[in-house]
Design a protein around this motif. Structure first.
Motif, short mmCIF file in Angstrom:
data_model
loop_
_atom_site.label_atom_id
_atom_site.label_comp_id
_atom_site.label_asym_id
_atom_site.label_seq_id
_atom_site.Cartn_x
_atom_site.Cartn_y
_atom_site.Cartn_z
N GLN A 87 18.22 -36.03 -44.98
CA GLN A 87 17.00 -35.48 -44.39
C GLN A 87 16.35 -36.50 -43.44
OE1 GLN A 87 14.46 -34.25 -47.59
NE2 GLN A 87 15.84 -32.64 -48.25
N ILE A 88 16.30 -37.75 -43.86
CA ILE A 88 15.70 -38.80 -43.03
C ILE A 88 16.51 -39.00 -41.76
CG2 ILE A 88 15.23 -41.29 -42.91
CD1 ILE A 88 14.64 -41.09 -45.97
N CYS A 89 17.81 -39.10 -41.88
CA CYS A 89 18.67 -39.29 -40.71
C CYS A 89 18.60 -38.10 -39.77
CB CYS A 89 20.12 -39.53 -41.13
SG CYS A 89 20.37 -41.10 -41.96
N LEU A 101 29.34 -34.57 -48.48
CA LEU A 101 28.65 -35.84 -48.28
C LEU A 101 27.16 -35.64 -48.00
CD1 LEU A 101 28.89 -38.96 -47.92
CD2 LEU A 101 29.29 -38.49 -45.50
N LEU A 102 26.82 -34.63 -47.20
CA LEU A 102 25.44 -34.43 -46.76
C LEU A 102 24.58 -33.63 -47.73
CD1 LEU A 102 26.01 -33.69 -42.97
CD2 LEU A 102 25.49 -35.87 -44.05
N CYS A 103 25.21 -32.80 -48.55
CA CYS A 103 24.45 -31.90 -49.44
C CYS A 103 24.27 -32.50 -50.84
CB CYS A 103 25.18 -30.57 -49.59
SG CYS A 103 25.12 -29.55 -48.12
N ASN A 117 13.63 -28.39 -35.82
CA ASN A 117 14.18 -29.54 -36.53
C ASN A 117 14.21 -29.35 -38.04
OD1 ASN A 117 14.50 -30.83 -34.12
ND2 ASN A 117 12.62 -32.01 -34.27
N ALA A 118 14.18 -28.12 -38.51
CA ALA A 118 14.13 -27.86 -39.94
C ALA A 118 15.51 -27.91 -40.60
CB ALA A 118 13.48 -26.51 -40.21
N ASP A 119 16.56 -27.50 -39.88
CA ASP A 119 17.90 -27.43 -40.44
C ASP A 119 18.86 -28.17 -39.54
OD1 ASP A 119 16.86 -25.67 -42.40
OD2 ASP A 119 17.15 -24.00 -41.02
N MET A 139 20.90 -26.25 -44.74
CA MET A 139 19.47 -26.08 -44.92
C MET A 139 18.84 -27.40 -45.39
SD MET A 139 19.16 -22.99 -44.00
CE MET A 139 17.54 -22.50 -44.48
N HIS A 140 17.64 -27.65 -44.94
CA HIS A 140 16.91 -28.88 -45.26
C HIS A 140 16.81 -29.09 -46.78
CE1 HIS A 140 13.35 -31.56 -45.44
NE2 HIS A 140 13.89 -32.07 -44.35
N THR A 141 16.58 -28.02 -47.51
CA THR A 141 16.41 -28.12 -48.97
C THR A 141 17.71 -28.43 -49.69
OG1 THR A 141 16.66 -25.72 -49.14
CG2 THR A 141 14.41 -26.59 -49.02
#
Length: 66
Positions: A42-44, A13-15, A58-60, A33-35
């Motif tokens: 990413q916003i949430c 769901l998140l990736c 707060n990167a990952d 990972m953020h990417t």
């Protein structure tokens, strides 16, 4: 180590499709990972980690340790 079905659903769901979480040496999921996240994730994540769950990094998105 068996992957929890709920954990697999959360990662899907998140990736971004085709991306996955980072795993530790024991094949345990450690973080997303953020990417690898969708834009909405990413916003949430930024909102949560900046305002509700303050953290130095707060990167990952860290995942729970079982």
């Amino acid at each position: 180590m068996q992957v929890q079905p709920e954990e697999e659903a959360i990662v899907q769901l998140l990736c971004i499709p085709g991306q996955d979480s980072t795993r530790a040496a024991a094949k345990r999921r450690v973080r997303i990972m953020h990417t690898n996240m969708t834009t909405l994730t990413q916003i949430c994540m930024t909102f949560l980690l900046s305002n509700i769950l303050p953290s130095d990094r707060n990167a990952d998105l860290p995942l729970r340790k079982y």
